[in-house]
Each structure stands twice: as structure tokens, then as C-alpha cells.
Scaffold this active site. Structure first.
Site, mmCIF file in Angstrom:
data_model
loop_
_atom_site.group_PDB
_atom_site.id
_atom_site.type_symbol
_atom_site.label_atom_id
_atom_site.label_comp_id
_atom_site.label_asym_id
_atom_site.label_seq_id
_atom_site.Cartn_x
_atom_site.Cartn_y
_atom_site.Cartn_z
ATOM 1 N N TYR A 145 1.690 -11.267 7.386
ATOM 2 C CA TYR A 145 2.185 -9.896 7.548
ATOM 3 C C TYR A 145 3.096 -9.856 8.784
ATOM 4 C CZ TYR A 145 -1.168 -7.886 4.189
ATOM 5 O OH TYR A 145 -1.880 -7.550 3.063
ATOM 6 N N LEU B 38 -2.976 4.328 -3.053
ATOM 7 C CA LEU B 38 -2.047 5.419 -3.358
ATOM 8 C C LEU B 38 -0.805 4.900 -4.079
ATOM 9 C CD1 LEU B 38 -2.345 7.520 -0.072
ATOM 10 C CD2 LEU B 38 -3.515 7.863 -2.261
#
Length: 324
Positions: free
Chosen positions: A56, A202
Site C-alpha cells: 500500500y 461500500l
């Protein structure tokens, strides 16, 4: 029930210094100051498990978390992962020597002696699972990791991992709009006691209401940065389902995002939800979901709102396709 106990909510740190593991976005995403603000807000709200990966931001995410831990004098529970290259053209995969090397580097960046959970960030067809999982077991025996598991594996791949080792967790994309794991993988997890951890709850922002039919995507959103994982949502059926979900959320006096998280929290098959907010105010739907749990009857109503989106069969997955 899963043998691994994890916090119900984890802070996803994939946007610290980048946009997930994509080398072309290393150095972008949240600055370290912004990441610190987000971690402060999450910690103050009771979120004590942080989720990251070695790649990341090309290591920037782990570095930011490590510096935050040292500066605040607190110790969140930690999940990190390995598979992806640390820079464009660098090596990747689940070779045992690479796993050992990457884990040592992750511990250094995080400034800790052990991570609570270490995950294979994707399936590696080039390395026998027994060899990869043997490296995870060795790290566990050495006290460097508390538990190990996998991520972005389908049902067949998880079954093979369970035959080759003892992973206690799997982290996959799962939401009201992405339910490909329901038919086979979730039942396998329940049968074998594997904790199921849901990232992208989401759906890359689709369940926040930010994407509207016929309107331009907001600047800086996932659909302007890494739209490929969400391309399947760009159709009239999805927008119609979102309209129905928005109406249900409004009837309950909450946001669509809060409703989507509450739907997940009501599912006892899901051990943890990994949220990836971009700003402290994006933590509000978590508080909404916890304050307004959905009943079984309401969950059925929410399921009905997206029923025509349910996949008939989970598609074959290319390596890295669904990664955050």
C-alpha cells in the site's frame, strides 16, 4: 464459529500514501498528516484494529502507521499482507523466501515485533500453497505473526489452502453490490471456522450515493482513479437499486452508507468490516450503523432492493482483480 477473534470494525489504510497497491499511484492518496488525522479520529471513535499491506503506497502506509504508533504511544491490532510488488517492475508473489523478507520489512516499517494477522494478498498459481503456507506457519512459530490467512481467494482456492495449511481468516470484497462469495465461499468459511473479513463494504463509494446517473464522477473518487474493479456497476440496474436503497435509508433517518454497513453488521457470517474512509467525517456512517442496527425483517427488505443484482455464479477471478 470462527476460531479467530477480531474487532468488528477495522480501519483500512490502503489510501495512505497511495491508492491501494497500484504502483502508478504511489506517493498519492493521503499525506502522512492526513493519515495521522484519520487514525486519530478512528482511535477516538473506538476503532482499534488497523488494516494495511506492504505494498500500500509502496510501503508508505505501513510507515505512516508505525510513526503514528510511536508518536501516540498506543498499539492498535494490526493486519498486514504481502503479494504485490513494492514498486513497478519489482518482484511479487508468495515464494517462501519473499514472504520472510517482506514480513521482516513490514515489521520494521510498523515498528512492532509482531502483527496480529498476516495475509497472502492474492493467490499465486506459480507457488505451491503448501510452500507459501509453510512460510506463514514458520513466522507464526517464531512469534512474528499471531495468525495467518488469505485475501482475494475464491472458494476453490480457499479449499485448496485449507487442504495445504490452516488459514484462519479470509479477506475479500463484499457488500450489497458485490455478493459473489455468498453461494460457496461463505458456507465454506462457516463449515471450516474461517473468519470472513469484508473489505470495500461500500463498493468503492457506490453505496455512499456519490455516483449519480448521468453525472460526472466526483474528482478524486475511485471511479476517477481506479475504476476497473467497479466497472460492472455502471448500468441502469445498479442506479435503480441505489435509488431503492436511498429510499430505505431515508425512511430510517440515516445515510445510504450507514444502511449498507448496518446490513453487513447484521450478518453474523462476517467477522470484520474493513472501512477505508478518506476523511475523518467519513467515519460517521460507522457510528450510524452501530447506533441503528437493522432487524432481520429490515435486512430482508434491503436484500429485496438489490435482488436483481445478485450474480448467478461467481465469475473466474484474474489475479489481483479485486484488490484494494
Amino acid at each position: 464459529m470462527p476460531g479467530l477473534t477480531v474487532a468488528r470494525i477495522a480501519l483500512g489504510c490502503g489510501n495512505f500514501g497511495g491508492v491501494g497497491s497500484a504502483p502508478e499511484f504511489f506517493g498519492q492518496g493521503l499525506t502522512e498528516d492526513q493519515a495521522f488525522g484519520l487514525m486519530d479520529a478512528a482511535w477516538e471513535s473506538g476503532i482499534v484494529h488497523f488494516d494495511t499491506a506492504d505494498a500500500y503506497g509502496g510501503g508508505r502506509s505501513e510507515q505512516a502507521i508505525g510513526r503514528w504508533i510511536r508518536s501516540r504511544g498506543v498499539r492498535p491490532r494490526l493486519t498486514t499482507k504481502t503479494f504485490n510488488p513494492m514498486q513497478a517492475g519489482a518482484d511479487h508473489g508468495l515464494q517462501p523466501d519473499r514472504i520472510a523478507r517482506q514480513l521482516r520489512a513490514s515489521l520494521d516499517r510498523l515498528g512492532v515485533d509482531q502483527v496480529d494477522l498476516y495475509l497472502a494478498h492474492d493467490y499465486d498459481p506459480a507457488v505451491p500453497l503448501a510452500e507459501s503456507l509453510g512460510a506463514f506457519r514458520a513466522a507464526q512459530a517464531d512469534g512474528l505473526i499471531g495468525a495467518y490467512g488469505v485475501s482475494n481467494f475464491d472458494e476453490r482456492q480457499l479449499a485448496a489452502a485449507l487442504a495445504a495449511g490452516a488459514p484462519t481468516a479470509i479477506q475479500n470484497s463484499y457488500s450489497l453490490l458485490a455478493r459473489q462469495d455468498e453461494q460457496a465461499l461463505l458456507p465454506l468459511c462457516a463449515e471450516r471456522g474461517v473468519a470472513y473479513l469484508a473489505f470495500s463494504p461500500l463498493a468503492g463509494g457506490w453505496l455512499t450515493g456519490k455516483y449519480r446517473r448521468g453525472a460526472a464522477y466526483p474528482a478524486g473518487s475511485r471511479m476517477t482513479q481506479r475504476p476497473e474493479p467497479y466497472a460492472e456497476f455502471v448500468n441502469d440496474r445498479t442506479f435503480a437499486a441505489l435509488d431503492r436503497l436511498q429510499a430505505i435509508a431515508a425512511s430510517r433517518g440515516m445515510s445510504m452508507a450507514g444502511l449498507a454497513l448496518a446490513w453487513l453488521l447484521a450478518d453474523d457470517r462476517v467477522a470484520q468490516i474493513v472501512i477505508g474512509p478518506g476523511h475523518p467525517e467519513h467515519l460517521a456512517p460507522v457510528a450510524e450503523a452501530l447506533a441503528h442496527p437493522v432487524t432481520e425483517q429490515e435486512r430482508d427488505m434491503i436484500d429485496g432492493a438489490v435482488a436483481d443484482l445478485a450474480p448467478e455464479e461467481a465469475p473466474e477471478k484474474a489475479s489481483g482483480e479485486a484488490q484494494p
